[in-house]
Design an enzyme around this catalytic site. Structure first.
Site, PDB file in Angstrom:
ATOM      1  N   GLY A 150     -59.968  37.744   4.908  1.00  0.00           N
ATOM      2  CA  GLY A 150     -59.889  36.999   6.203  1.00  0.00           C
ATOM      3  C   GLY A 150     -58.727  37.433   6.804  1.00  0.00           C
ATOM      4  O   GLY A 150     -58.248  38.649   6.894  1.00  0.00           O
ATOM      5  N   GLU A 151     -58.248  36.697   7.746  1.00  0.00           N
ATOM      6  CA  GLU A 151     -57.132  36.877   8.852  1.00  0.00           C
ATOM      7  C   GLU A 151     -57.440  38.042   9.915  1.00  0.00           C
ATOM      8  O   GLU A 151     -56.672  38.329  10.534  1.00  0.00           O
ATOM      9  CB  GLU A 151     -55.941  37.609   8.066  1.00  0.00           C
ATOM     10  CG  GLU A 151     -55.488  36.307   6.854  1.00  0.00           C
ATOM     11  CD  GLU A 151     -54.500  36.974   6.061  1.00  0.00           C
ATOM     12  OE1 GLU A 151     -53.740  38.146   6.476  1.00  0.00           O
ATOM     13  OE2 GLU A 151     -53.956  36.555   5.028  1.00  0.00           O
ATOM     14  N   GLY A 152     -58.580  38.652   9.788  1.00  0.00           N
ATOM     15  CA  GLY A 152     -59.147  39.977  10.687  1.00  0.00           C
ATOM     16  C   GLY A 152     -58.594  41.179  10.006  1.00  0.00           C
ATOM     17  O   GLY A 152     -58.802  42.201  10.545  1.00  0.00           O
TER      18      GLY A 152
END
Lengths: 318, 318
Positions: free
Chosen positions: B285-287
């Site tokens: 995640g987190e981009g």
């Protein structure tokens, strides 16, 4: 590989502020870069891409969608900054060099003669072997040479067996008739050279080409100077495969940047036990698929080298 | 999309010095960027990555390998520059912003109540919808929120049907018992909310979370201001899928940056008809997966915009 650098990478990875293993192959890339650079943390400041260009006698036999003069024209295009590899190197942060290998003197048509003399082969291998890789953190070798997917198919067949149809694809985009001519040329080469092709370097001399030999030389130079290599497409990997056939593990310092749409490339990567970083349908050569993957390698190195640890950041572990 | 920019891209592509189609998906990316930016050639000077963070009441039910305080700790890590997304944005040339959404006030546990009130939902959507995307050429929205793969699984199930087992994975790395708790929570949520989940925005309110709502808002803001979007992993795509369910083509301005190892993501991308650029086993995640793909997009735009034509370079066409 350097065991200390590999051990340091393995020790650092689980301390970084992320769930264990959550960066997937980025973690493997960072560990591989550390081990083969012999440096921890690994570094990616200077990437060099070297494109070798060669001409092929076999080009006169209608095995390419483009005429042979395009090799020289594309070298001029590389030097003027107009080709895909120029843009990809600029975008990916790589230095680009172009080395033209006796373009006015094509190799002999390898369906009826060795493509190169011993002297030719050595000269071409040396063009790669003598690359100055000082301060180079990653090497990409690319190629330009009208008709060189035919040479790569012949070389792959010599190295790994199978049939001409297994290894011959459309290259720059030949039609069905051209595809038939490519297969026929490769079959004729196998019949002509016979068991002489059992030796990998002799196969490179007999059915390869100068740019393939130079790429092989560059990949060996990288091994000797602790520079990891990002492999490009079918032609690059066919040249690289010579070392795989000569020495077990001889390509462990090389990672596959991508898998191309040329069908022989996927087959070749499986035989080399290489999982490509990208699978985006490219089939251009020049080093383009490897250069397109540079951002992935850059991100992997940046994460491993730059992330905070759980302890430093005050983050509770899982 | 802008038909004129798309037509200009389609007209330019075959004039560039390479065999037709030989840049594969890089050609598609350039055309897509042009069409959705409404600009030819497309541009990639400013990429913005915005990470939204939210907390989830459901986190107290043992659905994550990490405790809920890690959301706040990781926001501090983002702000200090120590997380994976910081390194990937720096390596990929993206600006990073972090927006924390009422972290001290988790959503309600959605197995027995709506996660958000109408006011909460609107506030969170607005956090994305009001992003200032001036001069932004590409947007990445990322997230941080302990327990948010459980919310994403519930939302995906509400939007697309199936079973809890289809959509629930190990997230940051829960064990079998944790996986069972995640499934049970998602099943309880389906039973509790029932047919109210048939409306996509209502499903987002009832079983989503603030960071998912904000991502959805950001993706909509990008659509309205001609900014293409690079989607990240399972949670990002679950949030994005709300627009797909509300409007046919509602995500055409978004491309999948990667496919994660969270099994629901591959399923979701297939339902969204999105082919990911990368498949490297990330699940952070987190981009991060979208940011890791930035180099590919950068290379695509650079080739389309910067390559010489056959005519200009004096290269003979195929």
């Amino acid at each position: 590989p350097d065991d200390d650098a590999a051990a340091a990478a393995a020790a650092r990875e689980p301390t970084l502020t992320k769930p264990a293993g959550s960066l997937g192959r980025l973690e493997d890339i960072a560990a591989w870069m550390a081990a083969w650079q012999g440096r921890h943390p690994p570094r990616l400041e200077r990437t060099r891409c070297v494109v070798f260009a060669g001409n092929h006698g076999i080009a006169s036999q209608g095995v390419s969608a483009f005429p042979p003069e395009v090799t020289v024209q594309m070298v001029a295009n590389f030097r003027a900054g107009g080709a895909a590899i120029n843009q990809l190197c600029r975008a990916g942060g790589a230095d680009l060099d172009v080395i033209a290998l006796d373009l006015e003197r094509p190799t002999a048509p390898f369906d009826s003669a060795p493509a190169m003399t011993d002297e030719d082969l050595l000269g071409a291998v040396n063009a790669g072997l003598t690359l100055d890789l000082t301060d180079t953190d990653l090497l990409i070798v690319g190629e330009m040479g009208i008709a060189n997917t035919t040479a790569a198919a012949a070389l792959a067949l010599a190295l790994f067996g199978g049939t001409a149809a297994d290894w011959v694809g459309r290259g720059t985009g030949v039609d069905d008739a051209g595809l038939g001519r490519k297969r026929a040329v490769v079959e004729a080469a196998m019949a002509h050279h016979g068991t002489a092709l059992a030796d990998p370097l002799e196969a490179l001399r007999r059915v390869g080409g100068r740019e393939l030999a130079a790429m092989a030389g560059g990949i060996l130079a990288a091994r000797r100077t602790r520079v990891p290599v990002l492999l490009d497409g079918f032609i690059c990997c066919a040249a690289a495969a010579v070392w795989h056939r000569l020495t077990p593990g001889g390509l462990d310092h090389a990672m596959a940047g991508h898998v191309s749409r040329e069908p022989g490339h996927r087959r070749l990567l499986a035989l080399l036990d290489k999982e490509p970083l990208l699978d985006l349908g490219l089939r251009l050569g020049e080093g383009s698929g490897a250069a397109a993957a540079l951002g992935v390698v850059r991100g992997a190195v940046a994460c491993h080298a730059g992330m905070a640890t759980f302890a430093d950041a005050g983050v509770t572990g899982g």
